[in-house]
Design a protein around this motif. Sequence first.
Motif, PDB file in Angstrom:
ATOM      1  N   GLY A 188       0.799  -1.218   0.000  1.00 19.21           N
ATOM      2  CA  GLY A 188       0.000   0.000   0.000  1.00 19.21           C
ATOM      3  C   GLY A 188       0.832   1.268   0.000  1.00 19.21           C
ATOM      4  O   GLY A 188       0.402   2.309  -0.517  1.00 19.21           O
ATOM      5  N   GLN A 189       2.053   1.189   0.566  1.00 18.13           N
ATOM      6  CA  GLN A 189       2.923   2.356   0.638  1.00 18.13           C
ATOM      7  C   GLN A 189       3.815   2.516  -0.591  1.00 18.13           C
ATOM      8  O   GLN A 189       4.465   3.548  -0.758  1.00 18.13           O
ATOM      9  N   GLY A 190       3.880   1.482  -1.427  1.00 15.74           N
ATOM     10  CA  GLY A 190       4.789   1.526  -2.570  1.00 15.74           C
ATOM     11  C   GLY A 190       6.208   1.129  -2.215  1.00 15.74           C
ATOM     12  O   GLY A 190       7.160   1.497  -2.928  1.00 15.74           O
ATOM     13  N   PHE A 191       6.390   0.382  -1.133  1.00 13.27           N
ATOM     14  CA  PHE A 191       7.706  -0.070  -0.692  1.00 13.27           C
ATOM     15  C   PHE A 191       7.887  -1.547  -1.024  1.00 13.27           C
ATOM     16  O   PHE A 191       6.911  -2.297  -1.119  1.00 13.27           O
ATOM     17  N   ASP A 192       9.135  -1.982  -1.173  1.00 12.61           N
ATOM     18  CA  ASP A 192       9.453  -3.398  -1.184  1.00 12.61           C
ATOM     19  C   ASP A 192       9.741  -3.846   0.249  1.00 12.61           C
ATOM     20  O   ASP A 192       9.930  -3.022   1.151  1.00 12.61           O
ATOM     21  N   LEU A 193       9.809  -5.157   0.451  1.00 15.25           N
ATOM     22  CA  LEU A 193      10.056  -5.719   1.785  1.00 15.25           C
ATOM     23  C   LEU A 193      11.084  -6.827   1.682  1.00 15.25           C
ATOM     24  O   LEU A 193      10.965  -7.718   0.844  1.00 15.25           O
ATOM     25  N   SER A 194      12.108  -6.769   2.538  1.00 15.74           N
ATOM     26  CA  SER A 194      13.032  -7.889   2.693  1.00 15.74           C
ATOM     27  C   SER A 194      12.924  -8.423   4.111  1.00 15.74           C
ATOM     28  O   SER A 194      12.984  -7.665   5.077  1.00 15.74           O
ATOM     29  N   LEU A 195      12.759  -9.734   4.209  1.00 19.10           N
ATOM     30  CA  LEU A 195      12.783 -10.432   5.489  1.00 19.10           C
ATOM     31  C   LEU A 195      14.182 -10.973   5.719  1.00 19.10           C
ATOM     32  O   LEU A 195      14.832 -11.462   4.793  1.00 19.10           O
ATOM     33  N   ILE A 196      14.641 -10.910   6.974  1.00 20.05           N
ATOM     34  CA  ILE A 196      16.022 -11.260   7.295  1.00 20.05           C
ATOM     35  C   ILE A 196      16.029 -12.229   8.470  1.00 20.05           C
ATOM     36  O   ILE A 196      15.341 -12.004   9.471  1.00 20.05           O
TER      37      ILE A 196
END
Length: 337
Positions: A188-196
């Motif tokens: 919804g924010q236009g961001f990507d996400l990386s899980l670590i």
Amino acid sequence: MDMVDLPRAALIDALGRRVSYLRISVTDRCDLRCRYCMADRMTFLPRDQLLTLEEIALLADMFIARGVRKIRLTGGEPLVRRDILDLVRRIGRHVGHGLDELTLTTNGTMLAEQADALFDAGIRRINVSLDSLDPERFAYVTRRGNIQPVMDGLAAARAADLSVKINMVALKGINDDEILPMLRWCDGQGFDLSLIETMPLGETGEDRTDHYLPLTSVVDQLRQHIELTPIAYRTGGPSRYFAVEGMDVRLGLITPLTNNFCADCNRMRMTCEGKIFMCLGRDDHVDLKAAFREGGMAAVEPLIDQALRLKPARHDFRIGADAPPAAVQRHMSVTGG
């Protein structure tokens, strides 16, 4: 002639891997104390032991001349270092002239005041560490943080046309119930996400085994709700990305423990005191600061070649009941992840 215009020997290690990515930790200090990263009470380096920003810039020039195409500024929290924008501008002038990209990792607490200036200095993409959207849980994980300045910083980054990727450390029993909501929020924010996956670096006063969450199990859980498709997208780091059905967000996975990614490692790390670590999970390093101050760049280049010979085939991270509490004693903030 500028140093980056001069032909130099490429950075190729003993296994034939080409190093094209330099991560520079500009400070070991941070205004937060995230439980997986630092102890509550930290002893930081005296300021007189740090490289000056001018020295960092000159060393960055040398690395660019030898084939580094991407530089990421990290910490600690890089935006707490005084006059950090001077360094960003100095390195940023190489973007398009030897350097493909200059990026930054930040916790976002000071981003609202700096976002426009970072864009003007040549940064187009940032990573922001954010492990929870819940204010109380955010305060717990960071031991002292207020989430609102981070939200303000993210809004400022979006307004400044900075591309944002959220870095979320997956923590069992702490934020594992937030991963799918975080993914939807990022979309919804236009961001990507990386899980670590949490990494055993330095004593933090916490038992990492209790909160270690393998991302293989996270993917299995996510696939009960959404379709994930591997894609070839890369940003130069270790993230492996997935497209998410029905969303524009890209989901990245950084899996040092469940899916070792060392075979194609293209990175080295320089700390704020001038130490080069060839591997995040090893203590082997070379110290550039004294050599640089005594003999200039001519004394530094042989040490870089030595570091390349020392680069190991893989890290030695282990976690579990039979593993030591920390693979290496230095904290994550020293080398910047």
